[in-house]
Design an enzyme around this catalytic site. Sequence first.
Site, PDB file in Angstrom:
ATOM      1  CG  ASP A  44      46.366  39.371  44.861  1.00 45.76           C
ATOM      2  OD1 ASP A  44      47.277  39.945  45.484  1.00 45.76           O
ATOM      3  OD2 ASP A  44      45.524  38.629  45.419  1.00 45.76           O
ATOM      4  CE1 TYR A  49      42.830  34.220  48.437  1.00 47.10           C
ATOM      5  CE2 TYR A  49      43.674  35.102  46.372  1.00 47.10           C
ATOM      6  CZ  TYR A  49      43.289  35.292  47.679  1.00 47.10           C
ATOM      7  OH  TYR A  49      43.344  36.552  48.233  1.00 47.10           O
ATOM      8  CE  LYS A  74      47.005  38.054  48.707  1.00 49.82           C
ATOM      9  NZ  LYS A  74      46.459  37.401  47.498  1.00 49.82           N
ATOM     10  CG  HIS A 107      46.648  35.206  52.829  1.00 50.92           C
ATOM     11  ND1 HIS A 107      46.248  34.320  51.862  1.00 50.92           N
ATOM     12  CD2 HIS A 107      45.703  36.179  52.831  1.00 50.92           C
ATOM     13  CE1 HIS A 107      45.127  34.745  51.296  1.00 50.92           C
ATOM     14  NE2 HIS A 107      44.773  35.868  51.885  1.00 50.92           N
TER      15      HIS A 107
END
Length: 279
Positions: A44, A49, A74, A107
Site C-alpha cells: 500500500d 508518500y 491513492k 485519499h
Amino acid sequence: MNFKTLNNGIQIPVLGFGVWQIFDQAQCQESVENALEVGYRLIDTAAIYKNEEAVGRAMKASSLSREDVFLTSKVWIDHLGYTETKKAFEETLRKLDTDYLDLYLIHQPYGDTHGAWRAMIELYKEGYIRAIGVSNFSTGRLTDFALNTEVVPALNQIELHPYKQHPIIQAANAQFGIATQAWSPFNRGEDNIFRDATLNSIAEKHGKTVAQVILRWQVQNDILTIPKSVHLERMKENFDIFDFELTPDDIKQIQALDRFPNNYGPNESPEHVQRLLGL
C-alpha cells in the site's frame, strides 16, 4: 495468507504492508523487498508518500510476477477532479512501473471527489484498475458515494486500532458492502499502546506479542490491515498471526479499549480540513 472478496468479486489479502512515512527511497525499496520475501502480497502506497518509484523498483527486483502482488495507491487532494485524476493516475503508473493497479483510492474526502470518481470509474471499466475505493471517508460522505455514484466503493481505508475503532464507520461500510481497511493499526506506537495492560495480558495468554494480538483482532473481525515496519524481524512478527485465534472474551476486552466509540468520522475539524486544503 487469507483473502477477502471485495464487492466486485476481486480477492484482496487481509494483511498487507504499508509504506507511509518511509521517506528514504533506498530504505523504502529495501523494506518492500523484505516484506515480499517474508510473504506479504499487498503493498500500500500513495502519491503523497513520495515513494511510489521505490515501491516499483522493489517489485521489479522481486522474483514475483506482477499478478502475485496486490498493489494499492491513492490520489491526493491537489489532483482530484476528472482530468487531474486521470493525469495523476498515469503518473502513478509511471512511477510504479506497472500498467495497472489492483486498487486505487481517493485519499481524502475533500475537493472534487465526484469528478475524480468519474475518472476512476472509467479507468476501472477500461481495465486499468481492478477495484476502486476511498480513504478517510466518514459515514455521511461514504453514504453519498454509495447512493449517488454508478460504482459503489470497494473499500474504505481509515485509521483503526484498539483506541480508535470507529464502529459507526465500520457499520456504514458493512451496510453498503464496502470493506474496511485499517491504516495505523498500532496507533503509530503512541499512547503507550504496546504497554497496555489488557493487550499485554491477552498477548501473554496466547504466547504472542501485543502487535500480533492487534492484527489478529482486526483480521478476525473482518478488518483488512496494513502494518508498517522497516525492521525485518518486526515484519516477520506482524506476518505471524494466522496460527492462533482470539476468544470472544479477548475480543470483548479489546472492544472496551475504544476511546472514541461515538466518533462519526476522522479528521473532520474545520482546522484540519483547512490545513489539508492548504487554506
